[in-house]
Scaffold this motif. Structure first.
Motif, PDB file in Angstrom:
ATOM      1  N   MET A  37     -44.241 -30.723 -47.252  1.00  0.00           N
ATOM      2  CA  MET A  37     -42.914 -31.097 -47.718  1.00  0.00           C
ATOM      3  C   MET A  37     -42.268 -29.930 -48.475  1.00  0.00           C
ATOM      4  O   MET A  37     -42.950 -29.064 -49.022  1.00  0.00           O
ATOM      5  N   ALA A  38     -40.927 -29.915 -48.525  1.00  0.00           N
ATOM      6  CA  ALA A  38     -40.223 -28.881 -49.241  1.00  0.00           C
ATOM      7  C   ALA A  38     -40.486 -29.009 -50.735  1.00  0.00           C
ATOM      8  O   ALA A  38     -40.730 -30.090 -51.265  1.00  0.00           O
ATOM      9  N   ASN A  39     -40.418 -27.888 -51.435  1.00  0.00           N
ATOM     10  CA  ASN A  39     -40.663 -27.903 -52.870  1.00  0.00           C
ATOM     11  C   ASN A  39     -39.536 -28.582 -53.627  1.00  0.00           C
ATOM     12  O   ASN A  39     -39.755 -29.263 -54.617  1.00  0.00           O
ATOM     13  N   THR A  40     -38.291 -28.375 -53.191  1.00  0.00           N
ATOM     14  CA  THR A  40     -37.137 -28.996 -53.823  1.00  0.00           C
ATOM     15  C   THR A  40     -36.722 -30.186 -52.982  1.00  0.00           C
ATOM     16  O   THR A  40     -36.358 -30.047 -51.826  1.00  0.00           O
ATOM     17  N   THR A  41     -36.755 -31.369 -53.572  1.00  0.00           N
ATOM     18  CA  THR A  41     -36.478 -32.586 -52.819  1.00  0.00           C
ATOM     19  C   THR A  41     -34.989 -32.749 -52.583  1.00  0.00           C
ATOM     20  O   THR A  41     -34.184 -32.744 -53.520  1.00  0.00           O
ATOM     21  N   LEU A  42     -34.604 -32.904 -51.343  1.00  0.00           N
ATOM     22  CA  LEU A  42     -33.232 -33.227 -50.992  1.00  0.00           C
ATOM     23  C   LEU A  42     -33.017 -34.724 -51.172  1.00  0.00           C
ATOM     24  O   LEU A  42     -33.893 -35.538 -50.845  1.00  0.00           O
ATOM     25  N   GLY A  52     -26.179 -36.627 -61.526  1.00  0.00           N
ATOM     26  CA  GLY A  52     -27.498 -37.236 -61.468  1.00  0.00           C
ATOM     27  C   GLY A  52     -27.699 -38.238 -62.593  1.00  0.00           C
ATOM     28  O   GLY A  52     -26.825 -38.475 -63.421  1.00  0.00           O
ATOM     29  N   ARG A  53     -28.865 -38.833 -62.612  1.00  0.00           N
ATOM     30  CA  ARG A  53     -29.179 -39.833 -63.635  1.00  0.00           C
ATOM     31  C   ARG A  53     -30.625 -39.666 -64.069  1.00  0.00           C
ATOM     32  O   ARG A  53     -31.495 -39.346 -63.258  1.00  0.00           O
ATOM     33  N   ASP A  54     -30.857 -39.861 -65.341  1.00  0.00           N
ATOM     34  CA  ASP A  54     -32.210 -39.779 -65.892  1.00  0.00           C
ATOM     35  C   ASP A  54     -32.860 -38.431 -65.590  1.00  0.00           C
ATOM     36  O   ASP A  54     -34.036 -38.346 -65.234  1.00  0.00           O
ATOM     37  N   GLY A  55     -32.061 -37.370 -65.705  1.00  0.00           N
ATOM     38  CA  GLY A  55     -32.595 -36.030 -65.512  1.00  0.00           C
ATOM     39  C   GLY A  55     -32.631 -35.559 -64.075  1.00  0.00           C
ATOM     40  O   GLY A  55     -32.968 -34.395 -63.817  1.00  0.00           O
ATOM     41  N   ALA A  56     -32.294 -36.429 -63.128  1.00  0.00           N
ATOM     42  CA  ALA A  56     -32.303 -36.039 -61.710  1.00  0.00           C
ATOM     43  C   ALA A  56     -31.023 -35.293 -61.356  1.00  0.00           C
ATOM     44  O   ALA A  56     -29.984 -35.456 -62.000  1.00  0.00           O
TER      45      ALA A  56
END
Length: 293
Positions: free
Chosen positions: A1-6, A85-89
């Protein structure tokens, strides 16, 4: 999987998820492997989520996340998450909303706001089956993965027509986009455009050595005089497969009905056409497409 989640918002009007074989399932049959490969999170509005679960096309996939039904605010929540984003996302990377152009909910405020906020923040707003398949491939290519050979016909630009349109405040950006990606855009069998945009693009092409007696972009009327409607007819007749339309989301537009007509035409032929509506998204698309050469 990619390191940075899309992370993408996902929804589909009833027509596109009600029965097996509808657009959402065609998309997943083509793109589920790429979605898993990239580890994309799909934040999915209620009934669309339920339909995907019943299909088993993303069986046991942890990135399929359920949002409330549309009538309970699910689509409204997607709008909020595209902007922040929300909650740090991080904010969503875009939205895939497979639109049935005759479904009244497609013009509800939350549907219009989702598109507008995607454009405002330079994120893809994908509303057709072809666009959804294409965008997963764009994300794959952008990470350096090899092209999916099964999609080669979709990206054979030598038999396709590209429409290039820009509102007044974005005409300079359209010319700059065309200058950066001139070689890629020249692969298309034909390019069409409206009014002043087509004139400026032709001036660019001639300055780049394009034959002076031959327009690089076939000119149509300006948008307010019916150019958008003329190009919409090409789309409906399957003679224009891609529309790059740099929309200015910050101004009232006197010919809004014509703009919506063109968008509606693209969605009518959902498996045969796609539309890109902002410079940032167009640059990412073109950069990924250049890797197919």
């Amino acid at each position: 999987m990619a390191n940075t989640t899309l992370r993408f918002g996902l929804a589909a009007n009833r027509l596109h998820h009600e029965t097996y074989g509808a657009a959402i399932f065609e998309w997943l049959e083509c793109s589920a492997a790429g979605i898993r490969q990239l580890g994309i999170e799909l934040h999915t509005v209620g009934r669309t989520y339920d339909a995907i679960q019943r299909s088993d096309l993303l069986e046991a996939y942890p990135g399929l996340i359920r949002y409330p039904y549309g009538r309970e605010g699910g689509l409204m929540k997607l709008v909020a998450r595209v902007t922040e984003g929300r909650d740090g996302a991080s904010p969503f990377d875009g939205a895939i909303y497979l639109i049935d152009p005759v479904d009244p909910s497609s013009i509800f405020p939350e549907a219009l706001a989702l598109k507008r906020q995607c454009i405002t923040h330079g994120r893809p707003f994908v509303s057709t089956l072809m666009g959804a398949i294409e965008w997963i491939e764009v994300e794959r290519l952008s990470t350096g993965l090899d092209p999916n050979p099964a999609l080669q016909p979709m990206f054979d630009f030598t038999g396709q027509t590209l429409a290039m349109i820009a509102h007044d405040a974005l005409k300079d950006q359209m010319v700059q986009f065309a200058s950066v990606h001139f070689d890629l855009l020249s692969r298309f069998a034909m390019r069409v455009g409206t009014g002043t945009t087509s004139s400026r693009l032709n001036e660019l092409a001639w300055s780049r050595g394009w034959p002076g007696e031959q327009p690089w972009v076939q000119p149509y009327l300006s948008g307010p005089l019916g150019g958008d409607a003329q190009i919409a007819e090409l789309v409906l007749e399957r003679r224009c497969q891609r529309v790059i339309f740099f929309e200015d989301p910050h101004v009232a537009r006197q010919h809004e009905a014509d703009i919506q007509l063109l968008e509606r035409a693209v969605r009518v032929v959902t498996d045969k056409a796609s539309c890109i509506a902002s410079p940032a998204v167009a640059h990412k698309w073109a950069t990924a497409m250049a890797r197919l050469a």
